[in-house]
Motif scaffolding. Sequence first.
Motif, mmCIF file in Angstrom:
data_model
loop_
_atom_site.group_PDB
_atom_site.id
_atom_site.type_symbol
_atom_site.label_atom_id
_atom_site.label_comp_id
_atom_site.label_asym_id
_atom_site.label_seq_id
_atom_site.Cartn_x
_atom_site.Cartn_y
_atom_site.Cartn_z
ATOM 1 N N ASN A 21 1.038 -1.338 0.063
ATOM 2 C CA ASN A 21 0.152 -0.101 0.184
ATOM 3 C C ASN A 21 0.988 1.406 0.040
ATOM 4 O OD1 ASN A 21 -2.685 -1.183 0.030
ATOM 5 N ND2 ASN A 21 -2.346 -1.805 1.874
ATOM 6 N N LEU A 57 3.839 3.194 -4.612
ATOM 7 C CA LEU A 57 2.915 3.793 -5.348
ATOM 8 C C LEU A 57 3.060 3.994 -6.682
ATOM 9 C CD1 LEU A 57 2.111 6.537 -2.464
ATOM 10 C CD2 LEU A 57 0.908 4.173 -2.670
ATOM 11 N N ARG A 58 4.452 3.633 -7.111
ATOM 12 C CA ARG A 58 4.800 3.947 -8.535
ATOM 13 C C ARG A 58 5.455 3.005 -9.185
ATOM 14 N NH1 ARG A 58 2.388 8.782 -10.567
ATOM 15 N NH2 ARG A 58 2.739 7.893 -12.608
ATOM 16 N N GLY A 87 2.111 10.014 -5.868
ATOM 17 C CA GLY A 87 2.703 8.843 -5.221
ATOM 18 C C GLY A 87 4.220 8.814 -5.124
ATOM 19 N N PRO A 121 -2.484 0.825 -5.459
ATOM 20 C CA PRO A 121 -1.080 0.766 -6.236
ATOM 21 C C PRO A 121 -0.961 -0.002 -7.610
ATOM 22 C CG PRO A 121 -1.078 -0.250 -3.946
ATOM 23 C CD PRO A 121 -2.186 0.288 -4.128
ATOM 24 N N GLN A 173 -2.529 1.415 -10.206
ATOM 25 C CA GLN A 173 -1.744 2.394 -10.788
ATOM 26 C C GLN A 173 -0.363 1.969 -11.730
ATOM 27 O OE1 GLN A 173 -1.805 5.804 -10.526
ATOM 28 N NE2 GLN A 173 -0.280 5.806 -12.088
#
Length: 505
Positions: free
Chosen positions: A38, A41-42, A91, A477, A480
């Motif tokens: 979590n 993020l990228r 992120g 994520p 993403q």
Amino acid sequence: MDALPQWTSKIDKRGLDPLGMQNAGVVLYQALLPGISNITLRMRYYGFFCWLSDAYARRGVTTDFELWRQWVRRAEALFALVCADATGQVGVGGIDWAFQTLQNGDDVIDFSVAASNDASVKRYLIQSLGVFGAAYYTQMQEMGLFEPGPNGIQRVTVDAGLAAANAFRASIGSDLERMFTDTVDAARVDRATLAALHPIVPSRIPDPSDERVAYEDTLFAAGSESMATDRSRRASLSLILDVTSREGERPTPESVRWALFDSPAVALPVDLESQRLLWESYQCQDLFQVAAASLLAWAIAVMGATEEGATLAEIQAAVVARLADTDAATAGGTWADLRDATDVAAFAWRGAWTRLTGRRGSPEEKAWDAVRLVAALHRRVVVRDDLSGTIRKAIPVNGQARSIVTELRWFDRQDDRSVAEAIGEYVVQRAVLRHSWVAMQKLRRQRDYTFLFEARDGRLVSLNGYQPVPTTPRLAPAIQFLEDVHLVAPDGLTARGRALLGANR
């Protein structure tokens, strides 16, 4: 002299899991999306950190951990400044600091102090090894990109890790690579250099490129030596692609949860259906822990109705009486009657979830939602051998842990009792007393005071209300990442996403 107990300063700390029931769901979703968390993020951070490690090694072998840490922190601070200057990048670790720094208007920004570990200054991030150490390293290690090195210095693996590093290097080119590393060394950057470095930001993974392919291969475990964790991640990501295809737009974590709660109209391949069943099991577990937490919240509201609180017997009696007052027929019927009369196909699962996790309405107004949700979950598991078998295998009974498995076993023994009596006992014995036990363990082991009520002269007095909290299963994520590698777009699957989904089906 300060005679207050040592933990008094922590009195306002309240746990998110007062029944100790969320962990079963957390362990399950960790197994469903290994290598993603979590706070990763990228996707491009995976290649960036692999390249950063390789670039550090190329400067000359050193086992000085402080030099490695300085290199990582300065690189992260510069990366954040570039992303803030490029705008639209989400992120990114340290992005708030970067935005504030750029707003100062300086033509040349010295980020050496912000990238230090000096606690007396404003730092881009307080974590000792930045977002790399706090979030990404463990996940990249799980994906086979990193491994421990000498003196605690993490290093890329010679196969997958080095391949990702080289793919990132090829995308940015030798000129930008040199510009970035020279700027990290100087710990100073001007506005023109920030603008020139824009191609390194997370949203700029070239398509087509070896870098994009490397990330897709990593996520979907394209290699012949993929492990069980890799196959699990591939199956979950394929399911997200399938949901995206059906919805015709970029999905949300919430839409994926509910799309995987039931089998789709078009049957999935056996391996994907098995994975979908695991996601359904996770959602059942999360639904149950939210329902149980809602019943605890109701008990706390009963305690808080008077300043002197209530005894366990009074709480139980109040639950029984109030259920009967609001729906006498259902409260007086047996638990088996309520469970077996529930039409699981027609039950408003999402509506109950929304009401119980929302802030509108009092705990008592939500009580029947919680009771009926428990009954619906009980019925769903009873009539579905595939689901019940998957849940038992995915969520094993372990010591003092609680989960949908342990709780439904308790309800299995309540068939002939009235609904009001069964729920009254459940609230006291498996919610109120359970919270006391969980909070005491946290106090003993972590010195955290998370009690939502306390005992005074044999009565339980409310300290704070509680709002049930669902767990967050790494779906945000994951979605993403799929967008970062050009498989998902705002209007649904890309051509690459459709091709990959077809290959995985």
